[in-house]
Design a protein around this motif. Structure first.
Motif, PDB file in Angstrom:
ATOM      1  N   VAL A 187       0.840  -1.202   0.000  1.00 14.44           N
ATOM      2  CA  VAL A 187       0.000   0.000   0.000  1.00 14.44           C
ATOM      3  C   VAL A 187       0.873   1.251   0.000  1.00 14.44           C
ATOM      4  CG1 VAL A 187      -1.729   1.316   1.295  1.00 14.44           C
ATOM      5  CG2 VAL A 187      -1.953  -1.164   1.070  1.00 14.44           C
ATOM      6  N   GLY A 188       1.862   1.318   0.877  1.00 17.35           N
ATOM      7  CA  GLY A 188       2.875   2.363   0.803  1.00 17.35           C
ATOM      8  C   GLY A 188       2.624   3.616   1.596  1.00 17.35           C
ATOM      9  N   ILE A 189       1.413   3.875   2.055  1.00 20.80           N
ATOM     10  CA  ILE A 189       1.130   4.977   2.974  1.00 20.80           C
ATOM     11  C   ILE A 189       0.349   4.425   4.158  1.00 20.80           C
ATOM     12  CG2 ILE A 189       1.183   6.826   1.255  1.00 20.80           C
ATOM     13  CD1 ILE A 189      -1.879   6.746   1.233  1.00 20.80           C
ATOM     14  N   GLU A 190       0.322   5.203   5.229  1.00 20.16           N
ATOM     15  CA  GLU A 190      -0.234   4.736   6.488  1.00 20.16           C
ATOM     16  C   GLU A 190      -1.745   4.488   6.373  1.00 20.16           C
ATOM     17  OE1 GLU A 190       3.373   7.155   6.958  1.00 20.16           O
ATOM     18  OE2 GLU A 190       1.465   7.440   5.933  1.00 20.16           O
ATOM     19  N   SER A 191      -2.256   3.766   7.350  1.00 21.04           N
ATOM     20  CA  SER A 191      -3.662   3.364   7.351  1.00 21.04           C
ATOM     21  C   SER A 191      -4.610   4.556   7.469  1.00 21.04           C
ATOM     22  CB  SER A 191      -3.928   2.400   8.516  1.00 21.04           C
ATOM     23  OG  SER A 191      -3.671   3.046   9.755  1.00 21.04           O
ATOM     24  N   THR A 192      -5.796   4.361   6.966  1.00 21.64           N
ATOM     25  CA  THR A 192      -6.908   5.265   7.255  1.00 21.64           C
ATOM     26  C   THR A 192      -7.196   5.206   8.755  1.00 21.64           C
ATOM     27  OG1 THR A 192      -7.871   4.801   5.083  1.00 21.64           O
ATOM     28  CG2 THR A 192      -9.345   5.725   6.765  1.00 21.64           C
ATOM     29  N   ILE A 193      -7.421   6.370   9.372  1.00 13.46           N
ATOM     30  CA  ILE A 193      -7.807   6.401  10.788  1.00 13.46           C
ATOM     31  C   ILE A 193      -9.226   6.963  10.890  1.00 13.46           C
ATOM     32  CG2 ILE A 193      -7.341   7.330  13.077  1.00 13.46           C
ATOM     33  CD1 ILE A 193      -4.420   7.438  12.433  1.00 13.46           C
ATOM     34  N   LEU A 194     -10.113   6.164  11.489  1.00 13.92           N
ATOM     35  CA  LEU A 194     -11.503   6.556  11.668  1.00 13.92           C
ATOM     36  C   LEU A 194     -11.822   6.590  13.156  1.00 13.92           C
ATOM     37  CD1 LEU A 194     -14.156   7.129   9.990  1.00 13.92           C
ATOM     38  CD2 LEU A 194     -14.813   4.795  10.631  1.00 13.92           C
ATOM     39  N   ASP A 195     -12.305   7.719  13.626  1.00 17.21           N
ATOM     40  CA  ASP A 195     -12.680   7.873  15.034  1.00 17.21           C
ATOM     41  C   ASP A 195     -14.124   7.452  15.246  1.00 17.21           C
ATOM     42  OD1 ASP A 195     -12.817   8.675  17.716  1.00 17.21           O
ATOM     43  OD2 ASP A 195     -13.499  10.686  17.136  1.00 17.21           O
ATOM     44  N   LEU A 196     -14.329   6.502  16.163  1.00  7.12           N
ATOM     45  CA  LEU A 196     -15.674   6.092  16.578  1.00  7.12           C
ATOM     46  C   LEU A 196     -15.864   6.302  18.072  1.00  7.12           C
ATOM     47  CD1 LEU A 196     -16.099   2.736  14.612  1.00  7.12           C
ATOM     48  CD2 LEU A 196     -17.113   4.954  14.049  1.00  7.12           C
ATOM     49  N   SER A 197     -15.004   7.097  18.683  1.00  3.98           N
ATOM     50  CA  SER A 197     -15.022   7.225  20.147  1.00  3.98           C
ATOM     51  C   SER A 197     -16.021   8.251  20.652  1.00  3.98           C
ATOM     52  CB  SER A 197     -13.622   7.601  20.652  1.00  3.98           C
ATOM     53  OG  SER A 197     -13.270   8.929  20.254  1.00  3.98           O
ATOM     54  N   ARG A 198     -16.678   8.979  19.736  1.00  2.00           N
ATOM     55  CA  ARG A 198     -17.572  10.060  20.173  1.00  2.00           C
ATOM     56  C   ARG A 198     -19.007   9.869  19.710  1.00  2.00           C
ATOM     57  NH1 ARG A 198     -14.688  14.989  17.654  1.00  2.00           N
ATOM     58  NH2 ARG A 198     -14.101  13.413  16.109  1.00  2.00           N
ATOM     59  N   GLY A 199     -19.335   8.663  19.251  1.00  2.00           N
ATOM     60  CA  GLY A 199     -20.711   8.381  18.883  1.00  2.00           C
ATOM     61  C   GLY A 199     -21.041   8.634  17.423  1.00  2.00           C
ATOM     62  N   PHE A 200     -20.071   9.065  16.630  1.00  2.00           N
ATOM     63  CA  PHE A 200     -20.278   9.257  15.191  1.00  2.00           C
ATOM     64  C   PHE A 200     -18.940   9.003  14.499  1.00  2.00           C
ATOM     65  CE2 PHE A 200     -19.260  13.326  17.156  1.00  2.00           C
ATOM     66  CZ  PHE A 200     -18.170  13.772  16.409  1.00  2.00           C
ATOM     67  N   PRO A 201     -18.963   8.599  13.222  1.00  2.00           N
ATOM     68  CA  PRO A 201     -17.707   8.334  12.527  1.00  2.00           C
ATOM     69  C   PRO A 201     -17.072   9.624  12.013  1.00  2.00           C
ATOM     70  CG  PRO A 201     -19.552   7.830  11.080  1.00  2.00           C
ATOM     71  CD  PRO A 201     -20.142   8.227  12.411  1.00  2.00           C
ATOM     72  N   ALA A 202     -15.773   9.761  12.256  1.00  2.00           N
ATOM     73  CA  ALA A 202     -15.040  10.947  11.797  1.00  2.00           C
ATOM     74  C   ALA A 202     -13.684  10.505  11.259  1.00  2.00           C
ATOM     75  CB  ALA A 202     -14.871  11.956  12.925  1.00  2.00           C
ATOM     76  N   LEU A 203     -13.387  10.897  10.051  1.00  2.00           N
ATOM     77  CA  LEU A 203     -12.099  10.573   9.444  1.00  2.00           C
ATOM     78  C   LEU A 203     -11.029  11.484  10.031  1.00  2.00           C
ATOM     79  CD1 LEU A 203     -10.881   8.785   7.085  1.00  2.00           C
ATOM     80  CD2 LEU A 203     -10.989  10.888   5.723  1.00  2.00           C
ATOM     81  N   LEU A 204      -9.984  10.882  10.605  1.00  2.00           N
ATOM     82  CA  LEU A 204      -8.879  11.664  11.154  1.00  2.00           C
ATOM     83  C   LEU A 204      -7.668  11.655  10.233  1.00  2.00           C
ATOM     84  CD1 LEU A 204      -8.979  10.715  14.947  1.00  2.00           C
ATOM     85  CD2 LEU A 204     -10.255  12.479  13.711  1.00  2.00           C
ATOM     86  N   ARG A 205      -7.483  10.568   9.486  1.00  2.00           N
ATOM     87  CA  ARG A 205      -6.382  10.499   8.523  1.00  2.00           C
ATOM     88  C   ARG A 205      -6.827   9.663   7.335  1.00  2.00           C
ATOM     89  NH1 ARG A 205      -0.883   7.699  10.392  1.00  2.00           N
ATOM     90  NH2 ARG A 205      -2.120   5.789  10.106  1.00  2.00           N
ATOM     91  N   PRO A 206      -6.760  10.194   6.104  1.00  2.00           N
ATOM     92  CA  PRO A 206      -7.139   9.394   4.943  1.00  2.00           C
ATOM     93  C   PRO A 206      -6.081   8.353   4.612  1.00  2.00           C
ATOM     94  CG  PRO A 206      -6.356  11.542   4.236  1.00  2.00           C
ATOM     95  CD  PRO A 206      -6.390  11.570   5.743  1.00  2.00           C
ATOM     96  N   GLY A 207      -6.507   7.287   3.952  1.00  2.00           N
ATOM     97  CA  GLY A 207      -5.606   6.229   3.542  1.00  2.00           C
ATOM     98  C   GLY A 207      -6.254   5.408   2.447  1.00  2.00           C
ATOM     99  N   ARG A 208      -5.824   4.154   2.290  1.00  2.00           N
ATOM    100  CA  ARG A 208      -6.338   3.319   1.218  1.00  2.00           C
ATOM    101  C   ARG A 208      -7.851   3.083   1.343  1.00  2.00           C
ATOM    102  NH1 ARG A 208      -4.906  -0.947  -2.367  1.00  2.00           N
ATOM    103  NH2 ARG A 208      -2.959   0.192  -2.747  1.00  2.00           N
TER     104      ARG A 208
END
Length: 349
Positions: A187-208
Motif C-alpha cells: 500500500v505504501g502509505i499509512e492506514s486510514t484512521i476513523l474515530d468512533l469514540s464520540r458516537g459518530f464516525p469521523a475521518l482523522l487520517r485518509p488512507g487506502r
C-alpha cells in the motif's frame, strides 16, 4: 457491503523463517523493540501493555509523549479486550476491512496503559494484512494468552518520511533496531484512521480505505477533517507538518511551479520536479531539472511516494517541486501526505 477491491497482500519473503518470527516475538515479550512490515509501512513495534516498551518507541523515534501510537492485533485477536465497549459500527467495519489498512479509534479499556494513547481515554486499533506482521502478532499473542498487542508507529524518526522497505528502517536506525525484512510494502502509505469514540464516525487520517467505502458499510458518510473539530482525539500522523524529506519540498499547481522552475533555470540551481508527464512538457528535459514522472494512478503513486522522497533526498537537488494532484476522492490520501510534507517547509518560505 462495499464492492471495494481487496487490498493486496505482500507475499511473505522466504528469508523470514519461523525461527526469526519466534525470536522477534521473544524480544517483544522481553520489552524490546522490533521493526516489522505491514501492508502500509514498516512499524517500530513494542509490547502495547508495557509502558517501558512504549517509552522506548517514543525515545527511539524522538516522538512527543502526547502523540498516540496504534496497537496492532493478530487476525484472531480480540479487539474487545482493548476497549471499553465495541460499538456495532466498529464490528461492521472490522468485518469489512480487517485485516487491512483501517485503524479504528475507540474508548480505551481501563486496563490498557495510557502510554499508547498519549494520555487520552481512547485507543487506536488495527489488524494488518501483511503475512509477516500476522505471523509476528500471532506468535506474540500466543505468549500473552491471545491478548498480545503491538504498539507500532512507523519505523522512522518522528516527522520524517515513513519506511516502506527494511533498508529504509536500517537507514533510520542502523543496527540499533531488530528488523524483520518482509519486502516492500504494497500500500505504501499509512492506514486510514476513523474515530468512533464520540458516537459518530469521523475521518482523522485518509488512507487506502476511502470515506466512500466506509459510508458503504455504515450507511452514513464519516465527517471529514476540516481543521475545526476541536473535540477530535489526537491520532498518529495528523500533525500539520509530517512525512517530510530533508530537502525542502513545495506542493503547488503546475502553473504556479513554472515561475519557480524558470527562476531555477536562470540561477543554474539544480531542482527536482515531480509531475505527471502530460503536464511537465519541456521542463522535463531541462539540464538542471531532475524530472520524475509521477504515476497517473493514485494507488501506484501512494505505493511509490515514500521511496521517491527518500531517493530525492539523495539526488543532489536544492528543492523538490511537486505538482499538486487533483482534488478528488481518489487522491485524498496522497494529497494529505504531500501537503503535510510541504507544510514542514512553509514557515521558511
Amino acid at each position: 457491503m462495499s464492492d471495494r477491491p481487496t487490498p493486496p497482500i505482500v507475499s511473505a519473503t522466504p528469508f523470514v523463517t519461523d525461527a526469526q518470527i519466534a525470536e522477534a516475538a521473544a524480544l517483544l515479550d522481553a520489552g524490546q523493540l522490533v521493526a516489522f512490515p505491514t501492508e502500509t509501512v514498516y512499524g517500530l513495534g513494542g509490547d502495547a501493555e508495557n509502558p517501558q516498551a512504549v517509552a522506548r518507541i517514543y525515545e527511539a523515534k524522538g516522538r512527543p509523549a502526547n502523540h498516540p501510537v496504534i496497537v496492532h492485533l493478530a487476525p484472531h485477536g480480540d479487539p474487545q479486550y482493548w476497549v471499553e465497549h465495541l460499538p456495532a459500527d466498529a464490528q461492521r467495519l472490522i468485518d469489512a476491512f480487517w485485516p487491512g489498512p483501517l485503524t479504528l479509534i475507540l474508548k480505551r479499556a481501563a486496563r490498557i496503559p495510557a502510554a499508547v494513547s498519549g494520555g487520552q481515554d481512547s485507543v487506536g486499533l488495527r489488524c494488518p494484512s501483511h503475512p509477516v506482521a500476522q505471523a509476528l502478532l500471532a506468535a506474540f499473542g500466543a505468549r500473552r494468552g491471545g491478548h498480545g498487542g503491538v504498539a507500532a508507529p512507523s519505523a522512522n524518526r518522528f516527522g520524517h518520511v515513513s519506511p516502506t522497505t527494511a533498508q529504509h528502517v536500517r537507514d533510520e536506525f542502523g543496527a540499533g533496531v531488530h528488523v524483520l525484512d518482509g519486502g516492500a510494502c504494497e500500500v505504501g502509505i499509512e492506514s486510514t484512521i476513523l474515530d468512533l469514540s464520540r458516537g459518530f464516525p469521523a475521518l482523522l487520517r485518509p488512507g487506502r480505505v476511502t470515506p466512500h467505502e466506509i459510508a458503504d458499510v455504515l450507511g452514513v458518510a464519516p465527517r471529514l477533517p476540516d481543521g475545526s473539530d476541536a473535540t477530535a482525539p489526537r491520532a498518529s500522523g495528523t500533525l500539520k507538518a509530517h512525512y517530510a524529506p530533508r530537502t525542502p519540498l513545495a506542493l503547488l499547481p503546475f502553473e504556479a511551479l513554472e515561475p519557480l522552475l524558470a527562476q531555477a533555470r536562470v540561477s543554474g540551481t539544480r531542482v527536482a520536479l515531480v509531475a505527471r508527464a502530460s503536464r511537465a512538457g519541456a521542463w522535463a528535459d531541462m539540464a538542471n531539472v531532475h524530472f520524475v514522472a509521477a504515476p497517473e494512478d493514485p494507488h501506484v503513486y501512494a505505493r511509490e511516494l515514500y521511496g521517491l522522497l527518500r531517493a530525492l533526498d539523495r539526488a543532489d537537488v536544492s528543492r523538490i517541486f511537486v505538482e499538486k494532484l487533483p482534488d478528488t476522492p481518489d487522491w485524498i490520501a496522497v494529497n494529505d501526505r504531500l501537503g503535510r510534507a510541504a507544510a514542514a517547509f512553509e514557515a521558511s518560505e
